[in-house]
Motif scaffolding. Structure first.
Motif: not given
Length: 56
Positions: A1-22
């Motif tokens: 998987m090239d898009e993301f790596a362990v340690g990257d900061g992300v957010t969900a595009k939809g659902g209950p976690m949308k807009g939250l830092y993960g």
């Protein structure tokens, strides 16, 4: 998987976690999914197309 790596900061595009830092904490190769931890205890699996980089 090239898009993301362990340690990257992300957010969900939809659902209950949308807009939250993960943080990506694991890549589940067999299912091609990323385990993302939100806060100290909440974590969920996502596919790469369900996520976007934090601040993007």
């Amino acid at each position: 998987m090239d898009e993301f790596a362990v340690g990257d900061g992300v957010t969900a595009k939809g659902g209950p976690m949308k807009g939250l830092y993960g943080t990506v904490v694991w890549f589940y190769e067999d299912k091609d999914q990323l385990l993302v931890r939100f806060g100290g205890t909440q974590q969920m699996y996502f596919t790469a197309d369900e996520l976007e980089r934090w601040g993007a």
